[in-house]
Motif scaffolding. Structure first.
Motif, PDB file in Angstrom:
ATOM      1  N   ALA A 207       0.807  -1.218   0.000  1.00 54.57           N
ATOM      2  CA  ALA A 207       0.000   0.000   0.000  1.00 54.57           C
ATOM      3  C   ALA A 207       0.840   1.268   0.000  1.00 54.57           C
ATOM      4  O   ALA A 207       0.429   2.295  -0.532  1.00 54.57           O
ATOM      5  CB  ALA A 207      -0.950  -0.004   1.203  1.00 54.57           C
ATOM      6  N   GLY A 208       2.007   1.211   0.597  1.00 49.78           N
ATOM      7  CA  GLY A 208       2.884   2.370   0.569  1.00 49.78           C
ATOM      8  C   GLY A 208       2.367   3.524   1.407  1.00 49.78           C
ATOM      9  O   GLY A 208       1.456   3.380   2.227  1.00 49.78           O
ATOM     10  N   ASP A 209       2.929   4.678   1.184  1.00 45.94           N
ATOM     11  CA  ASP A 209       2.583   5.883   1.927  1.00 45.94           C
ATOM     12  C   ASP A 209       1.557   6.673   1.126  1.00 45.94           C
ATOM     13  O   ASP A 209       1.883   7.196   0.054  1.00 45.94           O
ATOM     14  CB  ASP A 209       3.849   6.716   2.137  1.00 45.94           C
ATOM     15  N   PRO A 210       0.316   6.767   1.611  1.00 49.09           N
ATOM     16  CA  PRO A 210      -0.707   7.468   0.833  1.00 49.09           C
ATOM     17  C   PRO A 210      -0.384   8.933   0.598  1.00 49.09           C
ATOM     18  O   PRO A 210      -0.877   9.525  -0.361  1.00 49.09           O
ATOM     19  CB  PRO A 210      -1.981   7.301   1.678  1.00 49.09           C
ATOM     20  N   THR A 211       0.447   9.520   1.449  1.00 44.56           N
ATOM     21  CA  THR A 211       0.812  10.927   1.250  1.00 44.56           C
ATOM     22  C   THR A 211       1.875  11.088   0.178  1.00 44.56           C
ATOM     23  O   THR A 211       2.201  12.200  -0.222  1.00 44.56           O
ATOM     24  CB  THR A 211       1.323  11.550   2.563  1.00 44.56           C
ATOM     25  N   ALA A 212       2.412   9.956  -0.293  1.00 43.44           N
ATOM     26  CA  ALA A 212       3.442  10.015  -1.329  1.00 43.44           C
ATOM     27  C   ALA A 212       2.953   9.373  -2.623  1.00 43.44           C
ATOM     28  O   ALA A 212       3.723   8.833  -3.396  1.00 43.44           O
ATOM     29  CB  ALA A 212       4.716   9.331  -0.839  1.00 43.44           C
ATOM     30  N   GLY A 213       1.631   9.427  -2.839  1.00 48.35           N
ATOM     31  CA  GLY A 213       1.087   8.918  -4.088  1.00 48.35           C
ATOM     32  C   GLY A 213       0.523   7.517  -4.014  1.00 48.35           C
ATOM     33  O   GLY A 213       0.168   6.947  -5.035  1.00 48.35           O
ATOM     34  N   GLY A 214       0.426   6.945  -2.817  1.00 49.97           N
ATOM     35  CA  GLY A 214      -0.160   5.620  -2.697  1.00 49.97           C
ATOM     36  C   GLY A 214       0.808   4.527  -3.086  1.00 49.97           C
ATOM     37  O   GLY A 214       2.019   4.728  -3.157  1.00 49.97           O
ATOM     38  N   GLY A 215       0.242   3.340  -3.328  1.00 51.92           N
ATOM     39  CA  GLY A 215       1.111   2.206  -3.587  1.00 51.92           C
ATOM     40  C   GLY A 215       0.612   1.320  -4.689  1.00 51.92           C
ATOM     41  O   GLY A 215      -0.070   1.768  -5.610  1.00 51.92           O
ATOM     42  N   LEU A 216       0.925   0.022  -4.563  1.00 49.22           N
ATOM     43  CA  LEU A 216       0.689  -0.937  -5.628  1.00 49.22           C
ATOM     44  C   LEU A 216      -0.335  -1.996  -5.246  1.00 49.22           C
ATOM     45  O   LEU A 216      -0.428  -3.026  -5.920  1.00 49.22           O
ATOM     46  CB  LEU A 216       2.016  -1.631  -5.980  1.00 49.22           C
ATOM     47  N   GLU A 217      -1.116  -1.740  -4.217  1.00 49.52           N
ATOM     48  CA  GLU A 217      -2.002  -2.791  -3.719  1.00 49.52           C
ATOM     49  C   GLU A 217      -3.026  -3.247  -4.763  1.00 49.52           C
ATOM     50  O   GLU A 217      -3.470  -4.391  -4.746  1.00 49.52           O
ATOM     51  CB  GLU A 217      -2.721  -2.337  -2.439  1.00 49.52           C
ATOM     52  N   GLY A 218      -3.403  -2.364  -5.688  1.00 49.08           N
ATOM     53  CA  GLY A 218      -4.368  -2.734  -6.711  1.00 49.08           C
ATOM     54  C   GLY A 218      -3.879  -3.838  -7.631  1.00 49.08           C
ATOM     55  O   GLY A 218      -4.682  -4.510  -8.275  1.00 49.08           O
ATOM     56  N   ALA A 219      -2.558  -4.040  -7.682  1.00 50.60           N
ATOM     57  CA  ALA A 219      -2.010  -5.074  -8.557  1.00 50.60           C
ATOM     58  C   ALA A 219      -2.464  -6.469  -8.144  1.00 50.60           C
ATOM     59  O   ALA A 219      -2.430  -7.395  -8.958  1.00 50.60           O
ATOM     60  CB  ALA A 219      -0.478  -5.008  -8.551  1.00 50.60           C
TER      61      ALA A 219
END
Length: 289
Positions: A207-219
């Motif tokens: 998911a990463g940092d949502p304040t930095a553009g989010g992440g790759l969880e949708g993959a």
């Protein structure tokens, strides 16, 4: 022409949801689909128009949500087509993903009779009936502003991508990126599944940092769905996903070819469409395959 009412052509996953939204907002003037039973997707809608021409005659704005370029040209042209209604100043919003060459043909057909065509790629399709569509629109500032009442009736967000054609180009670019992520998710999940990693936990890690553009969880959206074996409904859904993926990626390959370039990742995804769609090899494609 003022745009207060819309007619929707194509009542599938996208068009049916758009029509539902416009029906709730009191803006739905007409519906049309080659399948008479598709009217059931829009409870309370007006009776289905006999032809696209009749739908256009009854509507300020025509929204087209068919499958491909050939169908788009077909509903626009001919004696029963949208443009035969002769409503100069009318706006057509094209929600379908089609090749740029087909879009250019559709734009010319519309321009020749004084009709404005807005190309509008959409995403977030599963929420189309809950005013959830995110629209990537191409057209002039003035034309987008004129269509705002209709967009407000069905869309969550409208992103003005640029002039005519920019909305479709953006959708093709998004499709290329999206299906690339789906392939990456499948191959990442191969490692995770073989070592017993919980995919929900892996989603959190991606998911990463949502304040930095989010992440790759949708993959991981496809690999986390129920397994299709023994589940006809899930198999049908994945087959539909595969059909749309191949259709959309064929468009991407064709557009790249117009500039004399290849898309090797897209070629890989298409060559391995069954596994990318989750229809085979959940633990990975054998080396010998």
């Amino acid at each position: 022409m003022d745009m207060h009412t819309g007619g929707v052509i194509g009542l599938g996953g996208i068009g049916g949801g758009v029509a539902q939204c416009l029906q709730r907002s009191g803006q739905l003037a007409a519906i049309y689909d080659v399948r008479a039973e598709a009217a059931a997707n829009v409870p309370g809608a007006p009776p289905m128009s006999a032809t696209p021409r009749d739908l256009a005659a009854a509507s300020d704005c025509v929204l087209i949500a068919v499958l491909n370029g050939a169908q788009t040209i077909a509903v626009l042209s001919g004696p029963d087509g949208v443009l035969a209604a002769g409503k100069s100043g009318q706006t057509v919003i094209l929600l379908s993903t089609i090749a740029m060459a087909d879009l250019e043909s559709a734009q010319k057909l519309c321009a020749d009779v004084g009709v404005t065509l807005l190309d509008c790629g959409v995403t977030n399709g599963p929420k189309s009936g809950q005013n959830g569509l995110i629209c990537m629109a191409g057209g002039s500032d003035a034309d987008l502003a004129a269509a705002k009442p209709i967009f407000d009736g069905f869309a969550q967000q409208v992103i003005h991508m640029g002039g005519p054609g920019a909305g479709m180009a953006a959708k093709i670019a998004r499709n290329t990126t999206f299906f690339g992520c789906m392939r990456a998710g499948y191959e990442g999940a191969v490692i995770a599944r073989n070592y017993g990693v919980n995919l929900d936990q892996l989603t959190m890690a991606l998911a990463g940092d949502p304040t930095a553009g989010g992440g790759l969880e949708g993959a991981l959206a496809m690999v986390k769905r129920p397994e299709p074996a023994g589940d006809p409904a899930e198999t049908k859904m994945r087959e539909y996903f595969q059909m749309l993926m191949i259709k959309d990626l064929e468009v991407a390959v064709a557009e790249a070819a117009r500039f004399g370039v290849r898309l090797p990742m897209v070629e890989l995804i298409m060559d391995n469409a069954l596994s990318t769609s989750g229809l085979e090899y959940p633990l990975g494609q054998p080396i010998s395959a």
